[in-house]
Design a protein around this motif. Structure first.
Motif, PDB file in Angstrom:
ATOM      1  N   PRO A 177      46.272 -13.051 -37.646  1.00  0.00           N
ATOM      2  CA  PRO A 177      45.780 -11.752 -38.124  1.00  0.00           C
ATOM      3  C   PRO A 177      44.832 -11.828 -39.314  1.00  0.00           C
ATOM      4  CG  PRO A 177      48.006 -12.118 -38.897  1.00  0.00           C
ATOM      5  CD  PRO A 177      47.669 -13.284 -37.982  1.00  0.00           C
ATOM      6  N   ASN A 178      44.648 -12.996 -39.885  1.00  0.00           N
ATOM      7  CA  ASN A 178      43.911 -13.078 -41.146  1.00  0.00           C
ATOM      8  C   ASN A 178      42.613 -13.861 -41.022  1.00  0.00           C
ATOM      9  OD1 ASN A 178      45.497 -15.387 -40.672  1.00  0.00           O
ATOM     10  ND2 ASN A 178      45.602 -15.893 -42.828  1.00  0.00           N
ATOM     11  N   PHE A 179      41.651 -13.313 -40.264  1.00  0.00           N
ATOM     12  CA  PHE A 179      40.358 -13.991 -40.207  1.00  0.00           C
ATOM     13  C   PHE A 179      39.704 -13.936 -41.575  1.00  0.00           C
ATOM     14  CE2 PHE A 179      39.083  -9.622 -39.189  1.00  0.00           C
ATOM     15  CZ  PHE A 179      37.906  -9.466 -39.885  1.00  0.00           C
ATOM     16  N   VAL A 180      38.768 -14.864 -41.812  1.00  0.00           N
ATOM     17  CA  VAL A 180      38.060 -14.902 -43.091  1.00  0.00           C
ATOM     18  C   VAL A 180      36.572 -14.700 -42.829  1.00  0.00           C
ATOM     19  CG1 VAL A 180      37.451 -16.315 -45.107  1.00  0.00           C
ATOM     20  CG2 VAL A 180      39.779 -16.425 -44.149  1.00  0.00           C
ATOM     21  N   TYR A 181      36.001 -13.729 -43.524  1.00  0.00           N
ATOM     22  CA  TYR A 181      34.574 -13.437 -43.433  1.00  0.00           C
ATOM     23  C   TYR A 181      33.929 -13.787 -44.773  1.00  0.00           C
ATOM     24  CZ  TYR A 181      30.204 -10.868 -42.896  1.00  0.00           C
ATOM     25  OH  TYR A 181      28.884 -10.524 -42.821  1.00  0.00           O
ATOM     26  N   THR A 182      32.802 -14.453 -44.711  1.00  0.00           N
ATOM     27  CA  THR A 182      32.040 -14.779 -45.914  1.00  0.00           C
ATOM     28  C   THR A 182      30.627 -14.239 -45.785  1.00  0.00           C
ATOM     29  OG1 THR A 182      31.277 -16.903 -45.036  1.00  0.00           O
ATOM     30  CG2 THR A 182      33.354 -16.927 -46.273  1.00  0.00           C
ATOM     31  N   HIS A 183      29.955 -14.168 -46.912  1.00  0.00           N
ATOM     32  CA  HIS A 183      28.539 -13.795 -46.903  1.00  0.00           C
ATOM     33  C   HIS A 183      27.775 -14.785 -47.778  1.00  0.00           C
ATOM     34  CE1 HIS A 183      28.558 -12.071 -50.932  1.00  0.00           C
ATOM     35  NE2 HIS A 183      29.692 -11.461 -50.613  1.00  0.00           N
ATOM     36  N   SER A 184      26.485 -14.652 -47.808  1.00  0.00           N
ATOM     37  CA  SER A 184      25.610 -15.610 -48.493  1.00  0.00           C
ATOM     38  C   SER A 184      26.006 -15.869 -49.941  1.00  0.00           C
ATOM     39  CB  SER A 184      24.161 -15.133 -48.451  1.00  0.00           C
ATOM     40  OG  SER A 184      23.730 -15.037 -47.118  1.00  0.00           O
ATOM     41  N   GLY A 185      26.477 -14.859 -50.649  1.00  0.00           N
ATOM     42  CA  GLY A 185      26.845 -15.006 -52.048  1.00  0.00           C
ATOM     43  C   GLY A 185      28.064 -15.883 -52.293  1.00  0.00           C
ATOM     44  N   HIS A 186      28.794 -16.221 -51.248  1.00  0.00           N
ATOM     45  CA  HIS A 186      29.969 -17.079 -51.379  1.00  0.00           C
ATOM     46  C   HIS A 186      29.613 -18.568 -51.342  1.00  0.00           C
ATOM     47  CE1 HIS A 186      32.361 -13.503 -49.651  1.00  0.00           C
ATOM     48  NE2 HIS A 186      32.517 -13.534 -50.970  1.00  0.00           N
ATOM     49  N   PHE A 187      28.343 -18.895 -51.139  1.00  0.00           N
ATOM     50  CA  PHE A 187      27.896 -20.279 -50.994  1.00  0.00           C
ATOM     51  C   PHE A 187      26.895 -20.627 -52.088  1.00  0.00           C
ATOM     52  CE2 PHE A 187      29.203 -18.881 -46.830  1.00  0.00           C
ATOM     53  CZ  PHE A 187      29.799 -19.977 -46.256  1.00  0.00           C
ATOM     54  N   ASP A 188      26.856 -21.917 -52.450  1.00  0.00           N
ATOM     55  CA  ASP A 188      25.811 -22.370 -53.363  1.00  0.00           C
ATOM     56  C   ASP A 188      24.593 -22.808 -52.546  1.00  0.00           C
ATOM     57  OD1 ASP A 188      26.303 -24.988 -52.404  1.00  0.00           O
ATOM     58  OD2 ASP A 188      27.269 -25.654 -54.264  1.00  0.00           O
ATOM     59  N   GLN A 189      23.588 -23.351 -53.210  1.00  0.00           N
ATOM     60  CA  GLN A 189      22.345 -23.743 -52.528  1.00  0.00           C
ATOM     61  C   GLN A 189      22.557 -24.888 -51.538  1.00  0.00           C
ATOM     62  OE1 GLN A 189      22.914 -23.972 -55.792  1.00  0.00           O
ATOM     63  NE2 GLN A 189      22.578 -26.080 -56.426  1.00  0.00           N
ATOM     64  N   ASP A 190      23.657 -25.626 -51.651  1.00  0.00           N
ATOM     65  CA  ASP A 190      23.972 -26.707 -50.713  1.00  0.00           C
ATOM     66  C   ASP A 190      24.983 -26.277 -49.652  1.00  0.00           C
ATOM     67  OD1 ASP A 190      22.287 -28.601 -52.024  1.00  0.00           O
ATOM     68  OD2 ASP A 190      23.844 -28.823 -53.576  1.00  0.00           O
ATOM     69  N   ASN A 191      25.191 -24.971 -49.525  1.00  0.00           N
ATOM     70  CA  ASN A 191      26.123 -24.376 -48.565  1.00  0.00           C
ATOM     71  C   ASN A 191      27.574 -24.798 -48.773  1.00  0.00           C
ATOM     72  OD1 ASN A 191      24.331 -22.671 -47.310  1.00  0.00           O
ATOM     73  ND2 ASN A 191      23.649 -24.245 -45.877  1.00  0.00           N
ATOM     74  N   ARG A 192      27.941 -25.017 -50.030  1.00  0.00           N
ATOM     75  CA  ARG A 192      29.347 -25.235 -50.368  1.00  0.00           C
ATOM     76  C   ARG A 192      29.926 -23.890 -50.792  1.00  0.00           C
ATOM     77  NH1 ARG A 192      27.166 -30.047 -53.117  1.00  0.00           N
ATOM     78  NH2 ARG A 192      26.930 -28.619 -54.870  1.00  0.00           N
ATOM     79  N   ILE A 193      31.145 -23.621 -50.368  1.00  0.00           N
ATOM     80  CA  ILE A 193      31.800 -22.373 -50.742  1.00  0.00           C
ATOM     81  C   ILE A 193      32.166 -22.437 -52.223  1.00  0.00           C
ATOM     82  CG2 ILE A 193      33.793 -20.881 -50.348  1.00  0.00           C
ATOM     83  CD1 ILE A 193      33.785 -21.992 -47.434  1.00  0.00           C
ATOM     84  N   ILE A 194      31.686 -21.451 -52.982  1.00  0.00           N
ATOM     85  CA  ILE A 194      31.912 -21.451 -54.431  1.00  0.00           C
ATOM     86  C   ILE A 194      32.832 -20.322 -54.877  1.00  0.00           C
ATOM     87  CG2 ILE A 194      29.769 -22.633 -55.010  1.00  0.00           C
ATOM     88  CD1 ILE A 194      28.532 -19.857 -55.593  1.00  0.00           C
ATOM     89  N   ASP A 195      33.212 -19.449 -53.989  1.00  0.00           N
ATOM     90  CA  ASP A 195      34.045 -18.307 -54.336  1.00  0.00           C
ATOM     91  C   ASP A 195      35.523 -18.692 -54.221  1.00  0.00           C
ATOM     92  OD1 ASP A 195      35.590 -15.727 -53.409  1.00  0.00           O
ATOM     93  OD2 ASP A 195      33.813 -15.045 -54.523  1.00  0.00           O
ATOM     94  N   GLU A 196      36.261 -18.594 -55.316  1.00  0.00           N
ATOM     95  CA  GLU A 196      37.664 -19.014 -55.320  1.00  0.00           C
ATOM     96  C   GLU A 196      38.526 -18.136 -54.409  1.00  0.00           C
ATOM     97  OE1 GLU A 196      40.457 -21.644 -55.703  1.00  0.00           O
ATOM     98  OE2 GLU A 196      38.467 -21.909 -56.562  1.00  0.00           O
TER      99      GLU A 196
END
Length: 187
Positions: free
Chosen positions: A137-156
Motif C-alpha cells: 500500500p505504500n508506493f513512493v513518488y519522487t520529483h526532481s527536487g528530491h535528487f541532486d545533479q548526479d541523480n542521487r536521492i537527497i531528501d531524507e
C-alpha cells in the motif's frame, strides 16, 4: 526468493537511481532475496498486438520469462504526460493474466513535479490488481527536487519512505509464501 527489479523506461536515469536505493533497503530488510534487474532500455521492443508470445522476438520472450520466473517485483517508473511510459504498459500487455498472480509488488515512481503523484495509484495499481498481485500500500513518488545533479536521492523523507517500503515489501513476500500458486494451473 527471486525479486525482479523493473526499470520501466527506456530513457533517463532517475528510475534506475531509485532502484539502486531501494535495493540497499530491501537487502537490509531481508537477506533472503535473489535480486535481478530488468532495464527495459536493454531490450528490443515490439508493439504488442495480440499475437501469441512465441511470435515475438527473443527479447520480448525473455522479458516474459523474467516476469514469470520472479517471485516478487519492485517496479520503478517515471511519469510522462500524466501516465506511465508506453513501453512499460506494452510489457504488461504481453504477460499472461496469471504471470504475476499472488506475487508481491512495490511501486516507486518519479516525475518532474508533485502534479502527477497519484498516477501510480490510479494507473499502475489497477493494472497490477488485474494481475491479482499483492501490491504493497505504500508506493513512493519522487520529483526532481528530491535528487541532486548526479541523480542521487537527497531528501531524507524519501529515504525514510523507501526504507518503510522495503520493510513492508519483505513482510508481503513472507505472506505470499503461504499462498497456493496452484491456481495458475487450475485457471
Amino acid at each position: 526468493m527471486k525479486v525482479l527489479f523493473v526499470d520501466g523506461t527506456i530513457i533517463g536515469s532517475k528510475t534506475g537511481a531509485m532502484l539502486d536505493t531501494v535495493e540497499e533497503y530491501v537487502k537490509e530488510a531481508s537477506g533472503d532475496f535473489q535480486i535481478e534487474r530488468m532495464n527495459l532500455a536493454d531490450y528490443d521492443h515490439q508493439f504488442v498486438d495480440g499475437r501469441p508470445s512465441e511470435q515475438y522476438n527473443e527479447d520480448m520472450q525473455k522479458m516474459v520469462r523474467k516476469f514469470e520466473e520472479a517471485d516478487a517485483y519492485i517496479i520503478a517508473t517515471p511519469i510522462f504526460q500524466g501516465s506511465i511510459p508506453g513501453v512499460l504498459k506494452n510489457a504488461f500487455d504481453l504477460l499472461h493474466p496469471h504471470a504475476m498472480r499472488y506475487k508481491p509488488v512495490s511501486i516507486v515512481a518519479n516525475g518532474g513535479t508533485y502534479q502527477h503523484h497519484l498516477v501510480p495509484e490510479f494507473q499502475l495499481k489497477p493494472i497490477l490488481d488485474y494481475f491479482r498481485c499483492l501490491v504493497t500500500p505504500n508506493f513512493v513518488y519522487t520529483h526532481s527536487g528530491h535528487f541532486d545533479q548526479d541523480n542521487r536521492i537527497i531528501d531524507e523523507d524519501v529515504h525514510n519512505r523507501l526504507r518503510e517500503l522495503a520493510r513492508v515489501f519483505a513482510k508481503y513476500t513472507e505472506m505470499s509464501q503461504d499462498l497456493s500458486k496452484d491456481v495458475l494451473d487450475a485457471n
